[in-house]
Design a protein around this motif. Structure first.
Motif, PDB file in Angstrom:
ATOM      1  N   ARG A  70       0.858  -0.677   0.091  1.00 48.27           N
ATOM      2  CA  ARG A  70      -0.570  -0.438  -0.535  1.00 48.27           C
ATOM      3  C   ARG A  70       0.558   1.385   0.263  1.00 48.27           C
ATOM      4  O   ARG A  70       1.002   2.366  -0.395  1.00 48.27           O
ATOM      5  CB  ARG A  70      -0.923  -0.222   1.451  1.00 48.27           C
ATOM      6  N   LEU A  71       1.351   1.089   1.137  1.00 51.86           N
ATOM      7  CA  LEU A  71       3.038   2.601   0.541  1.00 51.86           C
ATOM      8  C   LEU A  71       3.385   2.601  -0.617  1.00 51.86           C
ATOM      9  O   LEU A  71       3.960   3.747  -0.719  1.00 51.86           O
ATOM     10  CB  LEU A  71       3.534   2.552   1.610  1.00 51.86           C
ATOM     11  N   ARG A  72       4.408   1.629  -0.812  1.00 59.27           N
ATOM     12  CA  ARG A  72       4.587   1.542  -2.152  1.00 59.27           C
ATOM     13  C   ARG A  72       3.726   2.554  -2.983  1.00 59.27           C
ATOM     14  O   ARG A  72       3.694   3.217  -3.989  1.00 59.27           O
ATOM     15  CB  ARG A  72       5.352  -0.092  -2.663  1.00 59.27           C
ATOM     16  N   ARG A  73       2.550   2.104  -3.503  1.00 60.11           N
ATOM     17  CA  ARG A  73       1.596   2.481  -4.529  1.00 60.11           C
ATOM     18  C   ARG A  73       1.683   4.204  -4.198  1.00 60.11           C
ATOM     19  O   ARG A  73       2.023   4.620  -4.950  1.00 60.11           O
ATOM     20  CB  ARG A  73       0.245   2.119  -4.300  1.00 60.11           C
ATOM     21  N   LEU A  74       1.027   4.174  -2.861  1.00 60.04           N
ATOM     22  CA  LEU A  74       1.255   5.775  -2.185  1.00 60.04           C
ATOM     23  C   LEU A  74       2.418   6.565  -2.842  1.00 60.04           C
ATOM     24  O   LEU A  74       2.531   7.627  -3.104  1.00 60.04           O
ATOM     25  CB  LEU A  74       0.732   5.777  -1.085  1.00 60.04           C
ATOM     26  N   LEU A  81       7.720  10.243  -4.800  1.00 54.49           N
ATOM     27  CA  LEU A  81       8.899   9.924  -4.030  1.00 54.49           C
ATOM     28  C   LEU A  81       9.106   8.030  -4.101  1.00 54.49           C
ATOM     29  O   LEU A  81       8.581   7.151  -4.846  1.00 54.49           O
ATOM     30  CB  LEU A  81       7.585   9.393  -2.710  1.00 54.49           C
ATOM     31  N   ASP A  82      10.253   7.965  -4.209  1.00 56.44           N
ATOM     32  CA  ASP A  82      10.872   6.619  -4.110  1.00 56.44           C
ATOM     33  C   ASP A  82       9.817   5.255  -2.981  1.00 56.44           C
ATOM     34  O   ASP A  82      10.165   5.293  -2.380  1.00 56.44           O
ATOM     35  CB  ASP A  82      12.234   6.827  -4.212  1.00 56.44           C
ATOM     36  N   PRO A  83       9.632   4.725  -3.944  1.00 55.86           N
ATOM     37  CA  PRO A  83       8.856   3.726  -3.611  1.00 55.86           C
ATOM     38  C   PRO A  83      10.138   2.504  -3.038  1.00 55.86           C
ATOM     39  O   PRO A  83       9.581   1.871  -1.227  1.00 55.86           O
ATOM     40  CB  PRO A  83       8.498   2.569  -4.600  1.00 55.86           C
TER      41      PRO A  83
END
Length: 105
Positions: free
Chosen positions: A61-65, A71-73
Protein backbone atom coordinates in the motif's frame (compact mmCIF):
# COMPACT_ATOMS: atom_id res chain seq x y z
CA UNK A 1 19.76 36.78 -8.24
CA UNK A 2 22.09 38.46 -5.81
CA UNK A 3 23.95 36.64 -3.09
CA UNK A 4 21.52 38.08 -0.55
CA UNK A 5 18.55 36.87 -2.61
CA UNK A 6 20.02 33.37 -2.72
CA UNK A 7 20.57 33.40 1.06
CA UNK A 8 17.00 34.58 1.63
CA UNK A 9 15.57 31.88 -0.65
CA UNK A 10 17.73 29.22 1.01
CA UNK A 11 16.50 30.38 4.40
CA UNK A 12 12.87 30.12 3.26
CA UNK A 13 13.41 26.60 1.94
CA UNK A 14 15.12 25.55 5.15
CA UNK A 15 12.33 26.99 7.31
CA UNK A 16 9.81 25.04 5.28
CA UNK A 17 11.89 21.86 5.67
CA UNK A 18 12.15 22.48 9.44
CA UNK A 19 8.36 22.83 9.64
CA UNK A 20 7.85 19.59 7.72
CA UNK A 21 10.35 17.81 10.00
CA UNK A 22 8.42 19.01 13.06
CA UNK A 23 5.16 17.79 11.54
CA UNK A 24 6.74 14.39 10.79
CA UNK A 25 7.88 14.04 14.41
CA UNK A 26 4.40 14.87 15.69
CA UNK A 27 2.78 12.46 13.23
CA UNK A 28 5.17 9.68 14.22
CA UNK A 29 4.46 10.34 17.91
CA UNK A 30 0.72 10.06 17.21
CA UNK A 31 1.26 6.90 15.19
CA UNK A 32 3.24 5.31 18.02
CA UNK A 33 0.50 6.21 20.51
CA UNK A 34 -1.89 4.19 18.36
CA UNK A 35 0.50 1.28 17.90
CA UNK A 36 1.07 1.22 21.66
CA UNK A 37 -2.69 0.73 22.10
CA UNK A 38 -2.52 -2.09 19.55
CA UNK A 39 0.38 -3.63 21.47
CA UNK A 40 -1.58 -3.53 24.73
CA UNK A 41 -4.58 -5.14 23.05
CA UNK A 42 -2.39 -7.84 21.51
CA UNK A 43 -0.68 -8.54 24.84
CA UNK A 44 -3.99 -8.67 26.68
CA UNK A 45 -5.34 -11.29 24.28
CA UNK A 46 -2.00 -13.05 23.80
CA UNK A 47 -1.76 -12.24 20.11
CA UNK A 48 1.68 -12.26 18.45
CA UNK A 49 3.56 -8.93 18.32
CA UNK A 50 4.06 -9.20 14.55
CA UNK A 51 1.44 -9.64 11.82
CA UNK A 52 3.36 -10.54 8.64
CA UNK A 53 0.26 -10.51 6.41
CA UNK A 54 -0.70 -6.99 7.51
CA UNK A 55 2.91 -5.84 7.21
CA UNK A 56 3.10 -7.13 3.63
CA UNK A 57 -0.21 -5.44 2.77
CA UNK A 58 0.94 -2.15 4.31
CA UNK A 59 4.27 -2.23 2.46
CA UNK A 60 2.51 -2.72 -0.88
CA UNK A 61 0.00 0.00 0.00
CA UNK A 62 2.74 2.44 0.95
CA UNK A 63 4.70 1.63 -2.21
CA UNK A 64 1.62 2.53 -4.29
CA UNK A 65 1.09 5.75 -2.32
CA UNK A 66 4.75 6.65 -2.75
CA UNK A 67 4.59 6.05 -6.49
CA UNK A 68 1.46 8.21 -6.76
CA UNK A 69 3.23 10.96 -4.78
CA UNK A 70 6.39 10.79 -6.93
CA UNK A 71 8.41 9.43 -4.02
CA UNK A 72 10.83 6.55 -4.50
CA UNK A 73 8.84 3.41 -3.50
CA UNK A 74 12.05 1.69 -2.35
CA UNK A 75 12.74 4.55 0.05
CA UNK A 76 9.14 4.44 1.31
CA UNK A 77 9.44 0.69 1.89
CA UNK A 78 12.71 1.09 3.82
CA UNK A 79 11.12 3.80 5.94
CA UNK A 80 8.05 1.68 6.70
CA UNK A 81 10.20 -1.38 7.47
CA UNK A 82 12.14 0.71 9.99
CA UNK A 83 8.87 1.79 11.64
CA UNK A 84 7.47 -1.76 11.62
CA UNK A 85 10.63 -3.10 13.25
CA UNK A 86 10.35 -0.49 16.00
CA UNK A 87 6.62 -1.18 16.53
CA UNK A 88 7.28 -4.91 16.85
CA UNK A 89 10.03 -4.18 19.39
CA UNK A 90 7.54 -2.10 21.38
CA UNK A 91 4.89 -4.82 21.14
CA UNK A 92 7.38 -7.42 22.37
CA UNK A 93 8.23 -5.20 25.34
CA UNK A 94 4.54 -4.67 26.14
CA UNK A 95 3.91 -8.43 25.94
CA UNK A 96 6.88 -9.07 28.23
CA UNK A 97 5.46 -6.57 30.75
CA UNK A 98 2.07 -8.31 30.62
CA UNK A 99 3.75 -11.67 31.22
CA UNK A 100 5.56 -10.33 34.28
CA UNK A 101 8.99 -9.88 32.75
CA UNK A 102 10.21 -6.31 32.41
CA UNK A 103 11.65 -5.19 29.10
CA UNK A 104 12.02 -1.49 28.34
CA UNK A 105 10.49 0.11 25.24
Amino acid sequence: MTSEDVKAQLSQYRQSIDNIDAALVHMLAERFQRTKAVGILKATYELPPADPAREEFQIERLRRLAKDANLDPDFAEKFLNFIIKEVIRHHEAIAAEHNGTEKSV
